[in-house]
Design a protein around this motif. Structure first.
Motif, short mmCIF file in Angstrom:
data_model
loop_
_atom_site.label_atom_id
_atom_site.label_comp_id
_atom_site.label_asym_id
_atom_site.label_seq_id
_atom_site.Cartn_x
_atom_site.Cartn_y
_atom_site.Cartn_z
N VAL A 161 0.99 -1.22 0.11
CA VAL A 161 -0.11 0.13 0.12
C VAL A 161 0.90 1.33 -0.02
N GLU A 162 1.97 1.36 0.80
CA GLU A 162 2.98 2.25 0.65
C GLU A 162 3.51 2.45 -0.51
N GLN A 163 3.79 1.54 -1.18
CA GLN A 163 4.53 1.63 -2.46
C GLN A 163 3.52 2.08 -3.54
N LEU A 164 2.42 1.79 -3.64
CA LEU A 164 1.26 2.24 -4.43
C LEU A 164 0.94 3.91 -4.05
N TYR A 167 3.53 5.83 -5.61
CA TYR A 167 3.34 6.04 -7.11
C TYR A 167 2.24 7.11 -7.53
N LEU A 168 1.02 6.80 -6.87
CA LEU A 168 -0.04 7.83 -6.88
C LEU A 168 0.34 9.18 -6.61
N GLU A 169 1.23 9.73 -5.70
CA GLU A 169 1.73 10.98 -5.56
C GLU A 169 2.58 11.39 -6.74
N LEU A 170 3.08 10.72 -7.35
CA LEU A 170 3.92 11.11 -8.47
C LEU A 170 3.22 11.11 -9.69
N LEU A 171 2.39 10.08 -9.96
CA LEU A 171 1.39 10.32 -11.32
C LEU A 171 0.53 11.23 -11.28
N VAL A 183 -5.54 1.08 -7.21
CA VAL A 183 -6.14 -0.22 -7.10
C VAL A 183 -5.20 -0.91 -6.49
N PHE A 184 -5.35 -1.60 -5.34
CA PHE A 184 -4.41 -2.54 -4.66
C PHE A 184 -4.95 -3.97 -4.90
N ALA A 185 -4.44 -4.79 -5.74
CA ALA A 185 -4.75 -6.24 -6.08
C ALA A 185 -3.74 -7.24 -5.64
N ALA A 186 -4.38 -8.36 -5.00
CA ALA A 186 -3.63 -9.38 -4.48
C ALA A 186 -4.55 -10.49 -4.39
N GLN A 187 -3.87 -11.71 -4.29
CA GLN A 187 -4.70 -12.84 -3.99
C GLN A 187 -5.09 -12.98 -2.58
N GLU A 188 -4.50 -12.20 -1.72
CA GLU A 188 -4.76 -12.35 -0.40
C GLU A 188 -4.27 -10.83 0.26
N ILE A 189 -5.19 -10.09 0.66
CA ILE A 189 -4.97 -8.72 1.51
C ILE A 189 -5.21 -8.89 3.05
N LYS A 190 -4.21 -8.52 3.59
CA LYS A 190 -3.91 -8.68 5.16
C LYS A 190 -4.96 -7.47 5.60
N PRO A 191 -5.66 -7.76 6.73
CA PRO A 191 -6.87 -6.56 7.10
C PRO A 191 -6.11 -5.33 7.31
N LEU A 196 -5.50 0.47 5.82
CA LEU A 196 -4.60 1.62 5.33
C LEU A 196 -4.97 1.94 3.92
N ALA A 197 -5.32 1.20 2.94
CA ALA A 197 -5.59 1.43 1.56
C ALA A 197 -6.91 2.34 1.41
N THR A 198 -7.78 1.87 2.50
CA THR A 198 -9.40 2.47 2.39
C THR A 198 -9.19 3.88 2.76
N ASP A 199 -8.11 3.78 3.92
CA ASP A 199 -8.05 5.29 4.40
C ASP A 199 -7.38 6.16 3.65
N ARG A 200 -6.70 5.64 2.59
CA ARG A 200 -5.85 6.52 1.42
C ARG A 200 -6.75 6.51 0.17
N GLY A 201 -8.07 6.14 0.29
CA GLY A 201 -8.89 6.16 -1.08
C GLY A 201 -8.59 5.26 -1.87
#
Length: 223
Positions: A161-164, A167-171, A183-191, A196-201
């Motif tokens: 999430v931090e990595q994405l 990227y978003l700040e730069l793009l 969009v954070f996509a994975a086979q499994e997403i930790k709670p 954190l992702a939801t908090d950052r939109g």
């Protein structure tokens, strides 16, 4: 790699002390300098070991049967050989590494080919979209024509999430792309990562690897 099967005892002297009484054991000396002692059980886990960087000195004279392994902290692994049953060396060369089914690169390729998985009207701009801080896994457009950056992981954790976010700040500084959603996509997403992702939109999407490959699920479904 050197393989030695020997009846030996082992003493470790460092931050703590440990002793393995005499018994037949397998000793592995690897090209990276590591030395590990194994029994005929415990799966892959050694009884004792010394990680690199370390040096191995085989005794001479009256101490010819004693191996002393010393690491940079001065800790010692002392192997006292009583009987050597086997001693051989093998050149393994450079290992290509483990290739797992469903690694991130393959997930990226599959999702790019089936970008509509993210939603109706999604279209691909490109994979590995270059930025000054590294490539974005997938850059695409949603049904409304907005730009979307997708970060793909096998296991979605906070670091992803931090990595994405970076990227978003730069793009979003690029007027030709902004506003850019994530969009954070994975086979499994930790709670914690989802929170954190939801908090950052940032939207979270759990990827079904078999579905992306076009494999039918033979399990019964209620809906």
């Amino acid at each position: 790699m050197r393989l030695v099967i020997a009846r030996c005892s082992v003493d470790y002297a460092g931050r703590l002390t440990a002793h393995l009484p005499s018994a037949p054991r397998l000793i592995l000396v690897k090209a990276d300098g590591s030395v590990s002692i194994h029994a005929d059980d415990r799966a892959y886990k050694p009884l004792n070991w010394m990680s690199p960087p370390c040096t191995l000195k085989e005794g001479e004279g009256d101490s010819s049967g004693v191996w002393t392994v010393v690491n940079k902290a001065g800790e010692k692994l002392i192997i006292t050989m009583e009987e050597i049953l086997h001693d051989s060396s093998h050149e393994l060369g450079v290992d290509p590494g483990l290739i797992k089914d469903g690694v991130e690169a393959h997930l990226q390729e599959l999702l790019a080919d089936r970008i509509e998985t993210l939603g109706e009207g999604y279209t691909l701009i490109r994979r590995e979209y270059p930025t000054a801080i590294g490539p974005v896994d997938i850059l695409c457009r949603n049904g409304e024509g907005g730009t979307v950056a997708v970060e793909i992981k096998r296991r979605g954790e906070i670091d992803g999430v931090e990595q994405l976010t970076r990227y978003l700040e730069l793009l979003n500084r690029d007027p030709h792309l902004a506003p850019v959603k994530g969009v954070f996509a994975a086979q499994e997403i930790k709670p914690q990562a989802r929170v954190l992702a939801t908090d950052r939109g940032i939207d979270c999407v759990v990827l079904d690897y078999d579905a992306l490959r076009g494999i039918e699920d033979d399990k019964l479904r209620l809906f």
